[in-house]
Design a protein around this motif. Structure first.
Motif, short mmCIF file in Angstrom:
data_model
loop_
_atom_site.label_atom_id
_atom_site.label_comp_id
_atom_site.label_asym_id
_atom_site.label_seq_id
_atom_site.Cartn_x
_atom_site.Cartn_y
_atom_site.Cartn_z
N GLY A 98 0.80 -1.22 0.00
CA GLY A 98 0.00 0.00 0.00
C GLY A 98 0.83 1.26 0.00
N CYS A 99 2.11 1.17 -0.25
CA CYS A 99 3.00 2.34 -0.22
C CYS A 99 2.70 3.30 -1.36
N THR A 100 2.77 4.58 -1.09
CA THR A 100 2.65 5.59 -2.12
C THR A 100 4.01 5.80 -2.79
N ARG A 101 3.99 6.47 -3.94
CA ARG A 101 5.26 6.75 -4.62
C ARG A 101 6.16 7.62 -3.76
N ALA A 102 5.57 8.56 -3.06
CA ALA A 102 6.36 9.43 -2.19
C ALA A 102 7.02 8.63 -1.07
N GLU A 103 6.29 7.68 -0.49
CA GLU A 103 6.85 6.85 0.57
C GLU A 103 7.98 5.97 0.05
N ILE A 104 7.80 5.45 -1.15
CA ILE A 104 8.85 4.61 -1.74
C ILE A 104 10.10 5.44 -2.00
N ALA A 105 9.92 6.63 -2.58
CA ALA A 105 11.06 7.49 -2.87
C ALA A 105 11.81 7.87 -1.59
N ALA A 106 11.06 8.10 -0.51
CA ALA A 106 11.69 8.50 0.75
C ALA A 106 12.45 7.34 1.40
N ALA A 107 11.96 6.13 1.21
CA ALA A 107 12.56 4.97 1.88
C ALA A 107 13.60 4.26 1.04
N ALA A 108 13.59 4.48 -0.27
CA ALA A 108 14.49 3.74 -1.16
C ALA A 108 15.95 4.09 -0.88
N THR A 109 16.79 3.08 -0.99
CA THR A 109 18.23 3.29 -0.79
C THR A 109 19.02 3.14 -2.08
N LYS A 110 18.35 2.76 -3.16
CA LYS A 110 19.03 2.69 -4.45
C LYS A 110 18.05 3.02 -5.57
N VAL A 111 18.59 3.40 -6.70
CA VAL A 111 17.79 3.77 -7.86
C VAL A 111 18.04 2.76 -8.97
N GLY A 112 16.96 2.29 -9.57
CA GLY A 112 17.06 1.34 -10.68
C GLY A 112 16.64 1.99 -11.98
N PRO A 113 16.47 1.21 -13.03
CA PRO A 113 16.12 1.76 -14.34
C PRO A 113 14.74 2.40 -14.39
N ASP A 114 13.86 2.04 -13.46
CA ASP A 114 12.53 2.63 -13.43
C ASP A 114 12.37 3.64 -12.29
N GLY A 115 13.47 4.09 -11.70
CA GLY A 115 13.41 5.03 -10.60
C GLY A 115 13.78 4.36 -9.29
N PRO A 116 13.36 4.94 -8.16
CA PRO A 116 13.71 4.37 -6.85
C PRO A 116 13.27 2.91 -6.75
N VAL A 117 14.17 2.05 -6.26
CA VAL A 117 13.86 0.63 -6.12
C VAL A 117 13.08 0.41 -4.83
N TYR A 118 11.96 -0.27 -4.93
CA TYR A 118 11.12 -0.51 -3.77
C TYR A 118 11.91 -1.26 -2.69
N PRO A 119 11.94 -0.74 -1.45
CA PRO A 119 12.79 -1.34 -0.41
C PRO A 119 12.16 -2.52 0.33
N GLY A 120 10.98 -2.96 -0.07
CA GLY A 120 10.38 -4.12 0.58
C GLY A 120 9.61 -3.80 1.84
#
Length: 282
Positions: A98-120
């Motif tokens: 249920g994470c929002t894009r903003a929450e994913i961007a804030a929590a991500a520790t690396k960036v992949g080809p599609d943007g911030p990588v979901y941190p699980g």
């Protein structure tokens, strides 16, 4: 085995020069082996899909001098995607998020080809009540089930499958059914595609698709990731940034077959160039 390729545009905007090049590569790759070139309309992008554009796509391909066999559009295949998703769900290989894009961007520790990588984040915690969810694949658990995997690109050779580089990608969406990863993988298998031609910007996605093929018991094609056309600033041509459409060029009286020959020869409009490394994962 007959070589089968496909061109699979989404009807959320008109085709442009980048699509023309992708269609020509797929068409010509099939013709090299006296094989089959398919057209598949990927029309499950919610309200953005416009049914009238499918006819435009056919007119554009004919204008370029291409010949194809059309297969069923994605909107007719939802039950097949659901069956594939349910198979993964029964094995505990997907989880709700249920994470929002903003929450994913804030929590991500690396960036992949599609943007911030979901941190699980939601892998081990319940989704807050009332939130809409997507369903993500648990890549670590999936890889534990399959073991090491490889795939082959005709231009770059044998590759180790590294879906972990993209993280736990979405397989089932809130605003539409299956994600690109699940739908395209299932469709290519069903349509008998033996050589998947697509731009180098989708190279990284193939790591995920190879994993899904192993999990779902699907045949493994060969891939051919071709060059992509970029603008002077290095960005890939995009409908959303107003790249001139093939339809406008066709209606203006341009010779489509001559345009196709120029693309085959690597000749582009002023300000455009080819790139081999768009959003490539090392």
């Amino acid at each position: 085995m007959t070589t089968v390729t496909r061109f699979a545009p989404s009807p959320n905007g008109p085709l442009h020069l980048g699509h023309a090049y992708a269609a020509i590569v797929a068409h010509d790759r099939a013709r090299e082996d006296e094989g089959l070139f398919l057209l598949r309309v990927e029309d499950i992008d919610g309200a953005r899909s416009r049914s009238e554009l499918s006819e435009e796509f056919r007119a554009d391909l004919a204008w370029l001098g291409l010949e194809w066999r059309e297969v069923a559009a994605q909107s007719t295949r939802i039950a097949r995607y659901r069956a594939a998703f349910d198979s993964l769900h029964r094995r505990g290989l997907v989880y709700p998020c249920g994470c929002t894009r903003a929450e994913i961007a804030a929590a991500a520790t690396k960036v992949g080809p599609d943007g911030p990588v979901y941190p699980g984040t939601c892998r081990t915690r319940p989704v807050p009540p009332g939130r809409d969810v997507v369903w993500r694949i648990d890549v670590a658990r999936a890889l534990a089930a399959t073991g090491p995997l490889t795939w082959r690109d005709e231009r770059r050779g044998e590759q180790e499958a590294r879906p972990d580089l993209l993280g736990d990608v979405v397989l089932w969406r809130k605003d539409a059914p299956a994600s690109y990863h699940l739908a395209a993988t299932a469709d290519d298998a069903f349509d008998g595609v033996s050589v998947v031609t697509r731009g180098a910007d989708l190279f990284a996605a193939t790591h995920v698709h190879r994993l899904l093929q192993a999990l779902l018991g699907l045949p493994v094609p060969v891939w051919h990731h071709h060059r992509v056309i970029v603008e002077s600033d290095g960005r890939k041509l995009a409908k959303r940034r107003g790249a001139p459409s093939l339809g406008d060029r066709r209606r203006a009286g341009e010779d489509g077959r001559a345009l196709a020959e120029r693309l085959r020869a690597g000749l582009l409009d002023s300000g455009l160039s080819f790139s081999e490394y768009v959003n490539m994962v090392p």
